[in-house]
Write a protein that holds these residues in place. Structure first.
Motif, PDB file in Angstrom:
ATOM      1  N   VAL A  57       8.485 -22.553   3.950  1.00  0.00           N
ATOM      2  CA  VAL A  57       7.981 -23.682   4.725  1.00  0.00           C
ATOM      3  C   VAL A  57       8.116 -23.460   6.232  1.00  0.00           C
ATOM      4  N   LYS A  58       9.182 -22.760   6.658  1.00  0.00           N
ATOM      5  CA  LYS A  58       9.350 -22.604   8.108  1.00  0.00           C
ATOM      6  C   LYS A  58       8.181 -21.888   8.777  1.00  0.00           C
ATOM      7  N   ALA A  59       7.395 -21.113   8.006  1.00  0.00           N
ATOM      8  CA  ALA A  59       6.270 -20.389   8.603  1.00  0.00           C
ATOM      9  C   ALA A  59       5.140 -21.321   9.038  1.00  0.00           C
ATOM     10  N   THR A 273       8.876 -15.329  -5.439  1.00  0.00           N
ATOM     11  CA  THR A 273       8.582 -14.806  -4.094  1.00  0.00           C
ATOM     12  C   THR A 273       8.633 -15.948  -3.095  1.00  0.00           C
ATOM     13  N   GLU A 274       8.846 -15.582  -1.821  1.00  0.00           N
ATOM     14  CA  GLU A 274       8.984 -16.577  -0.741  1.00  0.00           C
ATOM     15  C   GLU A 274       8.255 -16.095   0.507  1.00  0.00           C
ATOM     16  N   PHE A 275       6.959 -15.813   0.391  1.00  0.00           N
ATOM     17  CA  PHE A 275       6.242 -15.300   1.563  1.00  0.00           C
ATOM     18  C   PHE A 275       5.829 -16.431   2.503  1.00  0.00           C
ATOM     19  N   GLY A 276       5.863 -16.163   3.784  1.00  0.00           N
ATOM     20  CA  GLY A 276       5.441 -17.132   4.793  1.00  0.00           C
ATOM     21  C   GLY A 276       4.379 -16.525   5.701  1.00  0.00           C
ATOM     22  N   ARG A 277       4.855 -15.670   6.600  1.00  0.00           N
ATOM     23  CA  ARG A 277       3.947 -15.096   7.611  1.00  0.00           C
ATOM     24  C   ARG A 277       2.742 -14.407   6.978  1.00  0.00           C
ATOM     25  N   ALA A 278       2.969 -13.651   5.899  1.00  0.00           N
ATOM     26  CA  ALA A 278       1.885 -12.872   5.303  1.00  0.00           C
ATOM     27  C   ALA A 278       0.766 -13.773   4.770  1.00  0.00           C
ATOM     28  N   ALA A 377       1.074 -18.619  11.601  1.00  0.00           N
ATOM     29  CA  ALA A 377       2.458 -18.819  11.156  1.00  0.00           C
ATOM     30  C   ALA A 377       3.397 -18.712  12.348  1.00  0.00           C
ATOM     31  N   TYR A 378       4.355 -19.600  12.437  1.00  0.00           N
ATOM     32  CA  TYR A 378       5.439 -19.548  13.435  1.00  0.00           C
ATOM     33  C   TYR A 378       4.955 -19.704  14.878  1.00  0.00           C
ATOM     34  N   TYR A 379       3.748 -20.128  15.145  1.00  0.00           N
ATOM     35  CA  TYR A 379       3.295 -20.346  16.530  1.00  0.00           C
ATOM     36  C   TYR A 379       3.065 -21.839  16.748  1.00  0.00           C
TER      37      TYR A 379
HETATM   38  C1  LIG Z   1      11.995 -16.693   6.676  1.00  0.00           C
HETATM   39  C2  LIG Z   1      12.286 -16.476   5.256  1.00  0.00           C
HETATM   40  C3  LIG Z   1      11.235 -16.186   4.374  1.00  0.00           C
HETATM   41  C4  LIG Z   1       9.815 -15.967   4.827  1.00  0.00           C
HETATM   42  O1  LIG Z   1       9.698 -14.852   5.663  1.00  0.00           O
HETATM   43  P1  LIG Z   1       8.241 -14.350   6.099  1.00  0.00           P
HETATM   44  O2  LIG Z   1       8.507 -13.184   6.980  1.00  0.00           O
HETATM   45  O3  LIG Z   1       7.577 -15.464   6.817  1.00  0.00           O
HETATM   46  O4  LIG Z   1       7.511 -13.980   4.851  1.00  0.00           O
HETATM   47  C5  LIG Z   1      11.542 -16.091   3.024  1.00  0.00           C
HETATM   48  N1  LIG Z   1      12.798 -16.245   2.578  1.00  0.00           N
HETATM   49  C6  LIG Z   1      13.835 -16.504   3.407  1.00  0.00           C
HETATM   50  C7  LIG Z   1      15.180 -16.677   2.840  1.00  0.00           C
HETATM   51  C8  LIG Z   1      13.609 -16.616   4.768  1.00  0.00           C
HETATM   52  O5  LIG Z   1      14.636 -16.862   5.589  1.00  0.00           O
END
Ligand SMILES: *Cc1c(COP(=O)(O)O)cnc(C)c1O
Length: 439
Positions: A57-59, A273-278, A377-379
């Protein structure tokens, strides 16, 4: 120079509609088709294994984005009570939420365990805390432990989480025996979690981190003579190429994982999986008005409305986070003409507020627009409130059929909101305190 034309038509229509321009000097834009394509690439890469894909979510902590991804089949990875609330507001069911907050309080743990969200403990003290809470109140949550595989850092130290002394997780080399004992003592602990880092980590390093944790899972299950660890959370961190239009290679990553760790894919483990930026970076851009241009010390500088408030990392670490810049006219047409070296500065009141230095671009003039691609993402979704600049509006768009169509993701923060969040309701509090002390 950023010369690809993927979003040129979107920029033109956005300028025509006034979504960016004199009244809205900076705005963020998100490509809905692109986000769904990226999610599709991710699902395709892992299609033949039991899997839960969550979005970090932070992305892009934006409820409509979380909702879009939930409709595409994704859950959420959250790292704070606020992100948990955002995921819940988006309608993501708790059993598709993974909680990775680095400093979980007792209150946060109680809340997420009561809702049945998966929790990855960061350390042994947190595991003990969870024991106490679970003794008082049973939970449906999947419970995991975050491990630092200590495989080394990527090119950006601040983004690397698997160095020898990273603040995250239990250090594998120092605590291997204790980790196995922790699982032996807790039959409900069924998941291992690893996140090697974000951006700047080569695929090989990420795979190495996952392999370490897979081998730990095998060791735990062998030692305990039961398949207790039945899911492995691989984290996120697939890097994004900010210098080209190449899209992140989910398939390449999954292929490398399969080649190096075939046992991870034989059906015994659910993969998380926990992708954000990608998923988001390539699918968004910032557009901002050029307010002034000036010459100083032999440099041409464009003063724009996109600076550290929407591109914080790029301004403070320009070498680690370079962005391309596109030059457009006030009516949203890509500028042509002789290239000239120019600095792209922002609206913040400090000298370092420069987004790009010495870029060869067609000469910018007041009223023109600059476009910063790869900022989904992140901007703009992670703004910084320096100088009380308002959080800009964000618009989602689809560009698939004929004319681009837009939908509001977030409205620009109003002046009333800016004032309210600066403590306006406590206006007289300090004077009153002073008077009390005198009395
Ligand atoms: C930030 C973070 C992610 C996502 O990272 P990305 O580079 O945006 O894919 C996934 N898991 C954890 C625990 C994180 O801190």
């Amino acid at each position: 120079m950023y010369s690809a034309g993927r979003f040129d038509r979107v920029v033109r229509v956005a300028a025509e509609r006034g979504l960016v321009g004199e009244a809205e000097p900076v705005a963020g834009f998100l490509d809905v088709d692109g986000v769904l394509d990226s999610a599709h690439d991710l699902f395709a890469a892992f299609e033949d294994v039991p899997v839960l894909h969550t979005f970090a979510v932070k992305a892009a902590a934006l409820v409509p984005v979380l909702r879009l991804l939930a409709d595409a089949g994704m859950g959420c990875e959250v790292a704070s009570p606020g992100e948990f609330a955002q995921a819940t507001a988006a309608g993501v069911p708790a059993d598709r939420i993974v909680v990775d907050s680095p400093a979980k309080t007792r209150a946060e743990l109680t809340h997420v365990l009561a809702h049945g969200a998966a929790v990855n403990a960061d350390n042994f003290t947190e595991l003990e805390r969870m024991d106490e809470l679970l003794a008082a109140q049973p939970s449906a949550s999947v419970l995991g432990l975050r491990v630092n595989p200590q495989v080394g850092q990527g090119t950006i130290a601040a983004m690397s989480t698997a160095g020898e002394s990273s603040k995250f997780g239990v250090p594998l080399r120092e605590a291997r025996t204790r980790i196995v004992q922790a699982f032996a003592a807790r039959p409900a602990l069924t998941r291992l979690h690893v996140h090697v880092g974000s951006q700047g980590c080569p695929l090989e390093l990420m795979v190495e981190g996952v392999r370490e944790v897979y081998e730990l899972a095998e060791e735990i299950n062998r030692t305990l003579r039961r398949p207790q660890v039945n899911s492995i959370d691989l984290g996120g961190g697939l890097p994004v190429d900010f210098s080209s239009d190449d899209r992140p290679a989910f398939a390449e990553y999954a292929t490398l994982l399969r080649a190096r760790i075939p046992g991870l894919f034989d059906g015994r483990y659910t993969i998380v999986t926990e992708f954000g930026r990608a998923l988001l970076a390539k699918n968004g851009f910032i557009a901002a008005v050029v307010e002034y241009v000036k010459d100083a010390g032999g440099r041409r500088i464009a003063i724009t409305h996109a600076g550290a408030q929407v591109a914080t990392r790029t301004v403070f670490m320009p070498d680690a986070w370079p962005l391309r810049v596109g030059a457009f006219t006030a009516d949203g047409k890509r500028k042509t003409g002789v290239l000239q070296r120019q600095d792209i500065a922002g609206p913040c009141c400090f000298a370092g507020d420069v987004v790009a230095t010495g870029r060869n671009l067609p000469e910018l003039a007041p009223g023109d627009l600059v476009v910063l691609p790869d900022t989904g993402a992140y901007y703009f979704s992670t703004p910084w409130s320096y100088n009380s600049l308002p959080r800009p509006a964000i618009h989602g768009f689809t560009n698939r059929d004929g004319e681009p169509r837009f939908a509001t993701v977030r409205t620009r923060q109003s002046m009333a909101e800016v004032v309210a969040e600066s403590g306006a309701e406590h206006r007289d509090a300090l004077g009153a305190l002073g008077r009390l002390e005198k009395a």
